[in-house]
Design an enzyme around this catalytic site. Structure first.
Site, PDB file in Angstrom:
ATOM      1  CG  ASN A   1      -1.706   1.258   1.382  1.00  0.00           C
ATOM      2  OD1 ASN A   1      -1.888   1.991   0.407  1.00  0.00           O
ATOM      3  ND2 ASN A   1      -2.202   1.526   2.585  1.00  0.00           N
TER       4      ASN A   1
ATOM      5  CE  LYS B   1       0.500   3.637   4.781  1.00  0.00           C
ATOM      6  NZ  LYS B   1       0.035   3.658   6.141  1.00  0.00           N
TER       7      LYS B   1
ATOM      8  CG  HIS C   1      -5.850   1.773   4.990  1.00  0.00           C
ATOM      9  ND1 HIS C   1      -5.420   2.733   5.867  1.00  0.00           N
ATOM     10  CD2 HIS C   1      -4.813   0.910   4.830  1.00  0.00           C
ATOM     11  CE1 HIS C   1      -4.164   2.470   6.212  1.00  0.00           C
ATOM     12  NE2 HIS C   1      -3.771   1.366   5.598  1.00  0.00           N
TER      13      HIS C   1
ATOM     14  N   GLY D   1       2.095   2.573  10.618  1.00  0.00           N
ATOM     15  CA  GLY D   1       2.990   3.712  10.445  1.00  0.00           C
ATOM     16  C   GLY D   1       3.645   4.183  11.738  1.00  0.00           C
TER      17      GLY D   1
ATOM     18  CB  SER E   1       5.051  -1.179  12.131  1.00  0.00           C
ATOM     19  OG  SER E   1       4.580   0.152  12.312  1.00  0.00           O
TER      20      SER E   1
HETATM   21  C1  PEP Z   1      -0.851   0.141   5.819  1.00  0.00           C
HETATM   22  O1  PEP Z   1      -0.805   1.206   5.212  1.00  0.00           O
HETATM   23  O2  PEP Z   1      -1.784  -0.639   5.649  1.00  0.00           O
HETATM   24  C2  PEP Z   1       0.230  -0.171   6.754  1.00  0.00           C
HETATM   25  C3  PEP Z   1       0.195  -1.311   7.381  1.00  0.00           C
HETATM   26  O3  PEP Z   1       1.213   0.772   6.914  1.00  0.00           O
HETATM   27  P1  PEP Z   1       2.629   0.570   7.655  1.00  0.00           P
HETATM   28  O4  PEP Z   1       3.226  -0.728   7.113  1.00  0.00           O
HETATM   29  O5  PEP Z   1       3.439   1.767   7.271  1.00  0.00           O
HETATM   30  O6  PEP Z   1       2.375   0.466   9.113  1.00  0.00           O
END
Ligand code: PEP
Length: 256
Positions: free
Chosen positions: A7, A9, A94, A172, A212
């Site tokens: 993802n 984003k 999301h 994140g 993460s």
């Molecule tokens: C996400 O955007 O679904 C996500 C899990 O982000 P991150 O890996 O940065 O925590």
């Protein structure tokens, strides 16, 4: 087969960088197509160019959102047939959309059903806030989100439905969930799928962990018995880090 979903984003802000990243992912995925499914979710404006680049690569393409109506006066929205014209996958629900755009469980349920009806694969995201986690109410929150979405699904959808368990406090934040907590929640999700759309569906629906995920922690999730892969945000913007995540996933599932 496990799924590793990237993802992106609202990144990157220019097409050249997006295409460079795609080339990096294609290099990673080469030769892995029969061991791990890799799907990338760039922002909408880059989908056409990315789709052209991905031809015959084995890497799947997805959108980060979709609307629940098929056409009409919905300014700024993108319909399931529009997404389907370019993509195999879509993410719905999301937590960043639930938080910043006010998406409710009902909206997520409508989006899930609409996308599935157009033969899109759907990654439907669920997860509790930090307050819920601290109060010990994660199970109730996740269960309500899953039940709401599945109320509009049937067993026929199960092969194309993926549920991503993403504790919101782990997204994140660099604070990834304890694998034991992730495992218990994924077990709960599979139980609810079984209750609501049948035992066959509970076996078919894939469940991912997200929050993460990095090269140095991915193994602790993908080796969980009920985990079918990972949804990766920040780390998917670095081709080397993402390559490592794909490689570890492929190796772990290769030994199952
Ligand atoms: C996400 O955007 O679904 C996500 C899990 O982000 P991150 O890996 O940065 O925590």
């Amino acid at each position: 087969m496990p799924l590793v979903a990237a993802n992106w984003k609202m990144n990157p802000n220019n097409l050249d960088d997006a295409l460079d990243l795609v080339r990096g992912v294609m290099a990673v995925a080469r030769g892995q197509a029969d061991r791990v499914e890799v799907a990338i979710f760039p922002p909408f404006p880059w989908l056409t160019a990315v789709s052209d680049l991905l031809v015959d690569s084995g890497v799947k393409l997805g959108a980060q959102n979709v609307f629940w109506e098929m056409a009409g006066a919905y300014t700024g929205e993108v319909s399931p047939p529009m997404v389907k014209a370019l993509c195999q996958w879509v993410i719905v629900g999301h937590s960043e959309r639930r938080l910043h755009l006010g998406e409710t469980d009902d909206m997520v349920a409508r989006k899930t059903a609409a996308a599935l009806s157009c033969e899109l694969g759907v990654i439907m995201c669920v997860g509790e806030l930090a307050d819920h986690y601290d109060a010990g109410t994660s199970d109730q929150v996740v269960s309500a989100q899953v039940r709401a979405a599945l109320a509009r699904c049937s067993a026929d959808d199960s092969a194309r439905l993926v549920i991503a368990y993403e504790p919101v406090w782990a997204i994140g934040s660099g604070r990834n969930a304890d694998p034991e907590h992730a495992y218990k929640t994924m077990r709960l999700i599979r139980k609810i799928v079984g209750e609501m759309i049948g035992a066959g569906a509970a076996r078919k629906v894939r469940i991912l962990y997200g929050g993460s995920v990095k090269a140095d922690n991915v193994q602790s999730y993908v080796e969980l018995p009920l985990c079918d892969g990972v949804l990766v945000g920040g780390a998917s913007l670095d081709a080397d880090e993402f390559a490592h995540i794909v490689k570890v996933t492929s190796e772990v599932y290769g030994h199952r």
